[in-house]
Enzyme design. Structure first.
Site, PDB file in Angstrom:
ATOM      1  N   ARG A   1      -0.981 -10.193 -20.608  1.00 18.07           N
ATOM      2  CA  ARG A   1      -1.935  -9.917 -21.681  1.00 18.07           C
ATOM      3  C   ARG A   1      -1.321  -9.028 -22.769  1.00 18.07           C
ATOM      4  O   ARG A   1      -1.769  -9.035 -23.915  1.00 18.07           O
ATOM      5  CB  ARG A   1      -3.159  -9.162 -21.143  1.00 18.07           C
ATOM      6  CG  ARG A   1      -4.008  -9.892 -20.155  1.00 18.07           C
ATOM      7  CD  ARG A   1      -5.081  -8.974 -19.599  1.00 18.07           C
ATOM      8  NE  ARG A   1      -5.890  -8.379 -20.649  1.00 18.07           N
ATOM      9  CZ  ARG A   1      -6.893  -9.018 -21.248  1.00 18.07           C
ATOM     10  NH1 ARG A   1      -7.184 -10.244 -20.918  1.00 18.07           N
ATOM     11  NH2 ARG A   1      -7.607  -8.407 -22.175  1.00 18.07           N
TER      12      ARG A   1
ATOM     13  N   ASP B   1      -5.962  -2.748 -27.293  1.00 12.25           N
ATOM     14  CA  ASP B   1      -5.335  -1.482 -27.742  1.00 12.25           C
ATOM     15  C   ASP B   1      -6.330  -0.334 -27.620  1.00 12.25           C
ATOM     16  O   ASP B   1      -6.008   0.721 -27.106  1.00 12.25           O
ATOM     17  CB  ASP B   1      -4.882  -1.621 -29.206  1.00 12.25           C
ATOM     18  CG  ASP B   1      -3.712  -2.598 -29.307  1.00 12.25           C
ATOM     19  OD1 ASP B   1      -3.405  -3.049 -30.409  1.00 12.25           O
ATOM     20  OD2 ASP B   1      -3.141  -2.913 -28.231  1.00 12.25           O
TER      21      ASP B   1
ATOM     22  N   PRO C   1       0.812  -1.219   0.000  1.00 12.32           N
ATOM     23  CA  PRO C   1       0.000   0.000   0.000  1.00 12.32           C
ATOM     24  C   PRO C   1       0.848   1.273   0.000  1.00 12.32           C
ATOM     25  O   PRO C   1       0.362   2.339  -0.314  1.00 12.32           O
ATOM     26  CB  PRO C   1      -0.796  -0.103   1.311  1.00 12.32           C
ATOM     27  CG  PRO C   1      -0.765  -1.533   1.672  1.00 12.32           C
ATOM     28  CD  PRO C   1       0.544  -2.053   1.173  1.00 12.32           C
TER      29      PRO C   1
ATOM     30  N   GLU D   1       2.773  -7.895   9.266  1.00  9.75           N
ATOM     31  CA  GLU D   1       2.519  -6.453   9.348  1.00  9.75           C
ATOM     32  C   GLU D   1       3.374  -5.664   8.361  1.00  9.75           C
ATOM     33  O   GLU D   1       3.176  -4.481   8.143  1.00  9.75           O
ATOM     34  CB  GLU D   1       2.823  -5.948  10.765  1.00  9.75           C
ATOM     35  CG  GLU D   1       1.795  -6.343  11.791  1.00  9.75           C
ATOM     36  CD  GLU D   1       0.397  -5.953  11.355  1.00  9.75           C
ATOM     37  OE1 GLU D   1      -0.440  -6.865  11.216  1.00  9.75           O
ATOM     38  OE2 GLU D   1       0.148  -4.755  11.112  1.00  9.75           O
TER      39      GLU D   1
HETATM   40  C1  9WO Z   1       0.089  -3.139   5.760  1.00  8.01           C
HETATM   41  C2  9WO Z   1      -0.567  -1.959   6.174  1.00  8.01           C
HETATM   42  C3  9WO Z   1      -1.598  -1.702   7.077  1.00  8.01           C
HETATM   43  C4  9WO Z   1      -2.040  -0.381   7.230  1.00  8.01           C
HETATM   44  C5  9WO Z   1      -1.456   0.656   6.506  1.00  8.01           C
HETATM   45  C6  9WO Z   1      -0.415   0.381   5.619  1.00  8.01           C
HETATM   46  C7  9WO Z   1       0.020  -0.917   5.476  1.00  8.01           C
HETATM   47  N1  9WO Z   1       0.988  -1.410   4.670  1.00  8.01           N
HETATM   48  C8  9WO Z   1       1.023  -2.746   4.854  1.00  8.01           C
HETATM   49  C9  9WO Z   1       1.968  -3.606   4.113  1.00  8.01           C
HETATM   50  O1  9WO Z   1       2.747  -3.142   3.319  1.00  8.01           O
HETATM   51  N2  9WO Z   1       1.890  -4.897   4.330  1.00  8.01           N
HETATM   52  C10 9WO Z   1       2.767  -5.822   3.682  1.00  8.01           C
HETATM   53  C11 9WO Z   1       2.291  -6.384   2.366  1.00  8.01           C
HETATM   54  C12 9WO Z   1       2.829  -7.003   4.519  1.00  8.01           C
HETATM   55  C13 9WO Z   1       1.454  -7.379   4.861  1.00  8.01           C
HETATM   56  C14 9WO Z   1       0.639  -7.675   3.602  1.00  8.01           C
HETATM   57  N3  9WO Z   1       0.949  -6.799   2.549  1.00  8.01           N
HETATM   58  C15 9WO Z   1       0.052  -6.114   1.824  1.00  8.01           C
HETATM   59  C16 9WO Z   1       0.260  -5.694   0.525  1.00  8.01           C
HETATM   60  N4  9WO Z   1      -1.126  -5.724   2.267  1.00  8.01           N
HETATM   61  N5  9WO Z   1      -1.750  -5.054   1.243  1.00  8.01           N
HETATM   62  C17 9WO Z   1      -0.928  -5.044   0.202  1.00  8.01           C
HETATM   63  C18 9WO Z   1      -1.244  -4.392  -1.050  1.00  8.01           C
HETATM   64  C19 9WO Z   1      -0.398  -4.546  -2.162  1.00  8.01           C
HETATM   65  C20 9WO Z   1      -0.723  -3.885  -3.330  1.00  8.01           C
HETATM   66  N6  9WO Z   1      -1.827  -3.110  -3.433  1.00  8.01           N
HETATM   67  C21 9WO Z   1      -2.627  -2.948  -2.350  1.00  8.01           C
HETATM   68  C22 9WO Z   1      -2.360  -3.591  -1.155  1.00  8.01           C
END
Ligand code: 9WO
Length: 245
Positions: free
Chosen positions: A154, A169, A89, A116
């Protein structure tokens, strides 16, 4: 193209290798998918990949060494300079332009975190860019990694049929897609737009472009702001808006 994925749940990634466009691309050898599980690189008997966060706080953090070893294992099998991308995120939002950029590359490594988060020193040491699918938090990066793999695959030449490729496209013109209809012509009193039954391909194409412009205006005006509409597109959009009143 060779895509590597670092994940403690590599079986998740295998799912997309068995179906559809990605499955066929792998079967044809157009795409090679490999994974590395950090647990296989952990040095202790318990195959530990996480630990408590320094500074306290809830949950666990993914350790540097197992992740780094997994990244380095996959990168060794890729051409020099292959990007290492972490799905998180915290990343820049992934878009079609990123899919095109990655489709033009020889390959890349995707890092799918869990728990986390990932020790920041891994990001500093091994990761070239962080990409997000949007402002939401998943339980792990694997689903985001699968979405990136699908969007990139794709775009590889020869993966989609000609018709789909042409549609891809046109869709990549930066507009939303037009509505789709199929048999029966009327279902529960809902009719198919007569133009689609006319057989007049010029009219059908014009109607579809008008719908794409109108929907983009209504649902994603930010997309239109990025485009220089032609006089014809502007006329179509005006026509759509007049019909919508
Ligand atoms: C967890 C988190 C919680 C609250 C605010 C920010 C945060 N970042 C993360 C995070 O980077 N977590 C890592 C990757 C490890 C836990 C699971 N992960 C994750 C990747 N959760 N969500 C994503 C993600 C990846 C791509 N697009 C949207 C969400």
């Amino acid at each position: 193209m060779h895509i590597g994925v670092v994940s403690i749940f590599p079986e998740m990634i295998d799912c997309i290798a068995a179906y559809g466009v990605v499955g066929r691309a792998i079967e044809s050898g157009r795409v090679r998918l490999s994974s590395s599980d950090p647990r296989n690189h952990a040095k202790d008997a318990h195959r530990t990949v996480d630990d408590r966060p320094y500074g306290g706080g809830p949950g666990m953090v993914m350790k540097f060494e197992p992740l780094a070893a997994a990244v380095r294992e996959l990168r060794a099998g890729l051409p020099a300079g292959a990007k290492v991308i972490c799905l998180s995120p915290q990343g820049r939002v992934f878009g079609q332009a990123d899919a095109s950029r990655l489709a033009d590359s020889p390959g890349f490594v995707l890092v799918a975190g869990r728990y986390e988060g990932i020790d920041e020193r891994l990001i500093d040491s091994e990761v070239d860019e962080e990409l997000s699918l949007g402002d939401f938090v998943l339980s792990g990066g694997e689903l985001a990694a699968m979405a990136v793999i699908d969007a990139v695959t794709r775009l590889l030449p020869g993966v989609l049929g000609d018709a789909d490729s042409a549609r891809q496209d046109s869709f990549m013109d930066g507009l939303l897609d037009h509505p789709h209809y199929t048999r029966p012509e009327t279902v529960e009193g809902r009719r198919t737009p007569p133009v689609l039954l006319s057989g007049d391909h010029a009219k059908i194409m014009r109607w579809r472009q008008k719908q794409a412009l109108g929907r983009s205006f209504e649902r994603r005006p930010d997309l239109l702001e990025k485009l220089e509409l032609s006089a014809e597109q502007r006329e179509l959009l005006d026509e759509y808006l007049k019909e919508s009143i």
